[in-house]
Design a protein around this motif. Structure first.
Motif, PDB file in Angstrom:
ATOM      1  N   ASP A 133     -35.386  57.956 -47.471  1.00 14.38           N
ATOM      2  CA  ASP A 133     -34.429  58.901 -47.260  1.00 14.38           C
ATOM      3  C   ASP A 133     -34.390  59.881 -48.439  1.00 14.38           C
ATOM      4  OD1 ASP A 133     -32.333  57.982 -49.173  1.00 14.38           O
ATOM      5  OD2 ASP A 133     -32.560  56.122 -47.712  1.00 14.38           O
ATOM      6  N   GLU A 134     -33.178  60.790 -48.150  1.00 12.83           N
ATOM      7  CA  GLU A 134     -33.136  61.879 -49.231  1.00 12.83           C
ATOM      8  C   GLU A 134     -32.692  61.445 -50.665  1.00 12.83           C
ATOM      9  OE1 GLU A 134     -28.768  63.657 -47.941  1.00 12.83           O
ATOM     10  OE2 GLU A 134     -30.733  64.759 -47.783  1.00 12.83           O
ATOM     11  N   LEU A 135     -32.261  60.110 -50.682  1.00 10.61           N
ATOM     12  CA  LEU A 135     -31.457  59.747 -52.097  1.00 10.61           C
ATOM     13  C   LEU A 135     -32.424  58.508 -52.494  1.00 10.61           C
ATOM     14  CD1 LEU A 135     -27.664  59.341 -51.348  1.00 10.61           C
ATOM     15  CD2 LEU A 135     -28.820  61.385 -52.684  1.00 10.61           C
ATOM     16  N   TRP A 136     -33.666  58.405 -51.825  1.00  3.74           N
ATOM     17  CA  TRP A 136     -34.512  57.051 -52.152  1.00  3.74           C
ATOM     18  C   TRP A 136     -34.837  57.410 -53.752  1.00  3.74           C
ATOM     19  CZ3 TRP A 136     -39.292  56.130 -54.695  1.00  3.74           C
ATOM     20  CH2 TRP A 136     -39.611  54.884 -54.369  1.00  3.74           C
ATOM     21  N   CYS A 137     -35.222  58.694 -54.167  1.00  2.77           N
ATOM     22  CA  CYS A 137     -35.814  58.930 -55.498  1.00  2.77           C
ATOM     23  C   CYS A 137     -34.691  58.505 -56.655  1.00  2.77           C
ATOM     24  CB  CYS A 137     -36.327  60.333 -55.702  1.00  2.77           C
ATOM     25  SG  CYS A 137     -37.841  60.411 -54.778  1.00  2.77           S
ATOM     26  N   ASP A 138     -33.278  59.193 -56.220  1.00  2.00           N
ATOM     27  CA  ASP A 138     -32.149  59.113 -57.113  1.00  2.00           C
ATOM     28  C   ASP A 138     -31.801  57.650 -57.421  1.00  2.00           C
ATOM     29  OD1 ASP A 138     -30.743  61.849 -57.428  1.00  2.00           O
ATOM     30  OD2 ASP A 138     -31.687  61.770 -55.648  1.00  2.00           O
ATOM     31  N   ARG A 139     -31.957  56.630 -56.305  1.00  2.00           N
ATOM     32  CA  ARG A 139     -31.726  55.120 -56.376  1.00  2.00           C
ATOM     33  C   ARG A 139     -32.963  54.647 -57.206  1.00  2.00           C
ATOM     34  NH1 ARG A 139     -30.365  55.907 -50.867  1.00  2.00           N
ATOM     35  NH2 ARG A 139     -27.923  55.800 -50.515  1.00  2.00           N
ATOM     36  N   TRP A 140     -34.103  54.963 -56.964  1.00  2.00           N
ATOM     37  CA  TRP A 140     -35.211  54.544 -57.870  1.00  2.00           C
ATOM     38  C   TRP A 140     -35.036  55.081 -59.387  1.00  2.00           C
ATOM     39  CZ3 TRP A 140     -38.684  56.348 -61.261  1.00  2.00           C
ATOM     40  CH2 TRP A 140     -39.634  55.360 -61.694  1.00  2.00           C
ATOM     41  N   ILE A 141     -34.501  55.960 -59.726  1.00  2.00           N
ATOM     42  CA  ILE A 141     -34.105  56.378 -61.236  1.00  2.00           C
ATOM     43  C   ILE A 141     -33.059  55.664 -61.689  1.00  2.00           C
ATOM     44  CG2 ILE A 141     -33.397  58.290 -62.535  1.00  2.00           C
ATOM     45  CD1 ILE A 141     -34.875  60.187 -60.652  1.00  2.00           C
ATOM     46  N   ALA A 142     -32.213  55.528 -60.661  1.00  2.00           N
ATOM     47  CA  ALA A 142     -31.028  54.683 -61.281  1.00  2.00           C
ATOM     48  C   ALA A 142     -31.352  53.271 -61.710  1.00  2.00           C
ATOM     49  CB  ALA A 142     -29.791  54.533 -60.337  1.00  2.00           C
ATOM     50  N   GLU A 143     -32.315  52.649 -60.748  1.00  2.00           N
ATOM     51  CA  GLU A 143     -32.675  51.279 -61.041  1.00  2.00           C
ATOM     52  C   GLU A 143     -33.608  51.080 -62.482  1.00  2.00           C
ATOM     53  OE1 GLU A 143     -35.651  48.592 -58.517  1.00  2.00           O
ATOM     54  OE2 GLU A 143     -33.661  48.093 -57.871  1.00  2.00           O
ATOM     55  N   ALA A 144     -34.538  52.224 -62.363  1.00  2.00           N
ATOM     56  CA  ALA A 144     -35.372  52.322 -63.441  1.00  2.00           C
ATOM     57  C   ALA A 144     -34.830  52.365 -64.578  1.00  2.00           C
ATOM     58  CB  ALA A 144     -36.484  53.436 -63.239  1.00  2.00           C
ATOM     59  N   LEU A 145     -33.766  53.140 -64.998  1.00  2.00           N
ATOM     60  CA  LEU A 145     -33.107  52.992 -66.136  1.00  2.00           C
ATOM     61  C   LEU A 145     -32.470  51.703 -66.551  1.00  2.00           C
ATOM     62  CD1 LEU A 145     -31.274  56.350 -65.574  1.00  2.00           C
ATOM     63  CD2 LEU A 145     -32.968  56.142 -67.434  1.00  2.00           C
ATOM     64  N   LEU A 146     -31.997  51.000 -65.630  1.00  2.00           N
ATOM     65  CA  LEU A 146     -31.372  49.690 -65.651  1.00  2.00           C
ATOM     66  C   LEU A 146     -32.269  48.909 -66.389  1.00  2.00           C
ATOM     67  CD1 LEU A 146     -28.546  49.225 -62.696  1.00  2.00           C
ATOM     68  CD2 LEU A 146     -28.156  49.853 -65.223  1.00  2.00           C
ATOM     69  N   TYR A 147     -33.498  48.815 -65.623  1.00  2.00           N
ATOM     70  CA  TYR A 147     -34.477  47.792 -65.996  1.00  2.00           C
ATOM     71  C   TYR A 147     -35.333  48.258 -67.053  1.00  2.00           C
ATOM     72  CZ  TYR A 147     -32.444  45.130 -62.101  1.00  2.00           C
ATOM     73  OH  TYR A 147     -31.317  44.520 -61.401  1.00  2.00           O
ATOM     74  N   GLY A 148     -35.208  49.270 -67.692  1.00  2.00           N
ATOM     75  CA  GLY A 148     -35.880  49.771 -68.863  1.00  2.00           C
ATOM     76  C   GLY A 148     -37.331  50.246 -68.526  1.00  2.00           C
ATOM     77  N   ARG A 149     -37.497  50.659 -67.356  1.00  6.50           N
ATOM     78  CA  ARG A 149     -38.753  51.326 -66.856  1.00  6.50           C
ATOM     79  C   ARG A 149     -38.916  52.776 -67.355  1.00  6.50           C
ATOM     80  NH1 ARG A 149     -37.904  48.755 -60.976  1.00  6.50           N
ATOM     81  NH2 ARG A 149     -37.981  46.738 -61.464  1.00  6.50           N
ATOM     82  N   LYS A 150     -37.788  53.403 -67.888  1.00  4.16           N
ATOM     83  CA  LYS A 150     -37.862  54.830 -68.371  1.00  4.16           C
ATOM     84  C   LYS A 150     -36.707  54.952 -69.445  1.00  4.16           C
ATOM     85  CE  LYS A 150     -36.797  58.274 -65.172  1.00  4.16           C
ATOM     86  NZ  LYS A 150     -37.990  59.083 -65.626  1.00  4.16           N
ATOM     87  N   PRO A 151     -36.741  55.959 -70.375  1.00  2.00           N
ATOM     88  CA  PRO A 151     -35.866  55.860 -71.249  1.00  2.00           C
ATOM     89  C   PRO A 151     -34.541  56.836 -70.974  1.00  2.00           C
ATOM     90  CG  PRO A 151     -37.657  57.064 -71.987  1.00  2.00           C
ATOM     91  CD  PRO A 151     -37.927  56.298 -70.647  1.00  2.00           C
ATOM     92  N   TYR A 152     -34.841  57.821 -70.021  1.00  2.00           N
ATOM     93  CA  TYR A 152     -33.779  58.691 -69.878  1.00  2.00           C
ATOM     94  C   TYR A 152     -34.114  59.208 -68.384  1.00  2.00           C
ATOM     95  CZ  TYR A 152     -31.874  63.368 -69.972  1.00  2.00           C
ATOM     96  OH  TYR A 152     -31.317  64.588 -69.662  1.00  2.00           O
ATOM     97  N   GLY A 153     -33.021  59.671 -67.707  1.00  3.92           N
ATOM     98  CA  GLY A 153     -33.112  60.201 -66.200  1.00  3.92           C
ATOM     99  C   GLY A 153     -31.612  60.765 -66.030  1.00  3.92           C
ATOM    100  N   ALA A 154     -31.706  61.539 -64.852  1.00  2.00           N
ATOM    101  CA  ALA A 154     -30.547  62.091 -64.067  1.00  2.00           C
ATOM    102  C   ALA A 154     -30.807  61.702 -62.504  1.00  2.00           C
ATOM    103  CB  ALA A 154     -30.409  63.219 -64.375  1.00  2.00           C
TER     104      ALA A 154
END
Length: 246
Positions: free
Chosen positions: A99-120
């Protein structure tokens, strides 16, 4: 050269669809014809590499870049730009983005689990508030604002310094080898200037953080988002070439 593709396992690879009627894509292993799924690389002449990210046989990204053998980081992945931006290698390619928010949810989770250092990311208010609560036990610092009555925009980054997060000496050496001096040195200076600061301090806590980040040098932006430096180096060269052409 299909048999030259080498799989590089990455836990970011989206799971295959569970629908038995979902047809796999055309990308297959040369030995046995198994469906390709993951990040694959193959060497090219003149010290270059080709990289493709494949989901259930469908290519979502494909690019070429210089070999940069010294630098590596668990926060950097060829999947990070793909899943954060919802990329596909060709129009109409089946993707895992439901869905249209899939990428936003992925970024949010990636930040929590240390998969990327920064995001919006932008999420419904209840989801954003749950994310803020979960971030309390991490090194993340965030700024949140309401977009409308139902959505919240969050910009987040780790408080760890760049020098702690990444082997900047290795990255700088790779850039100097991969790019001409006139292209490499401005990026090297930018990376050096970021050693003692953190993504949170530089691009979350300051005023107009997202606009400031958008103006940062490409090497800094790519690293801060966890994007592969080899792809970033290609963009740096292409950016200068396109600028010269106009």
């Amino acid at each position: 050269m299909a048999d030259a593709w080498i799989l590089h396992p990455d836990y970011r690879t989206p799971p295959a669809p569970t629908d038995a009627d979902f047809p796999p894509g055309p990308w297959r292993h040369p030995d046995g014809g198994q469906i390709m799924n993951g990040t694959y690389e193959r060497p090219l002449p003149k010290l270059r590499t080709e990289v493709v990210t494949v989901w259930y046989g469908y290519a979502l990204s494909r690019w070429r870049g210089p070999r940069m053998p010294r630098f590596s980081s668990p926060m950097v992945s060829a999947w990070n730009p793909v899943l954060a931006q919802g990329l596909a290698a060709a129009p109409g390619t089946p993707t895992p983005y439901r869905d249209e928010l899939w990428c936003d949810r992925w970024i949010a989770e990636a930040l929590l689990y240390g998969r990327k250092p920064y995001g919006a990311f932008t999420l419904p208010a209840d989801e954003a508030l749950r994310w803020c609560g979960k971030s309390g036990g991490t090194s993340l610092i965030y700024h949140a604002r309401t977009e409308d009555d139902e959505l919240v925009r969050v910009v987040a980054g780790t408080s760890e310094r760049y020098a702690q997060l990444f082997d900047l000496d290795a990255l700088i050496a790779d850039y100097r080898e991969a790019l001409p001096e006139e292209l490499a040195e401005p990026e090297v200076r930018a990376l050096e200037e970021h050693r003692s600061c953190s993504p949170a301090l530089r691009y979350v806590l300051c005023e107009d953080a997202e606009a400031l980040f958008a103006r940062a040098p490409l090497s800094v932006r790519g690293l801060t988002l966890g994007y592969p430096p080899r792809e970033t180096a290609t963009r740096i060269a292409a950016h200068v070439t396109s600028g010269a052409a106009t």
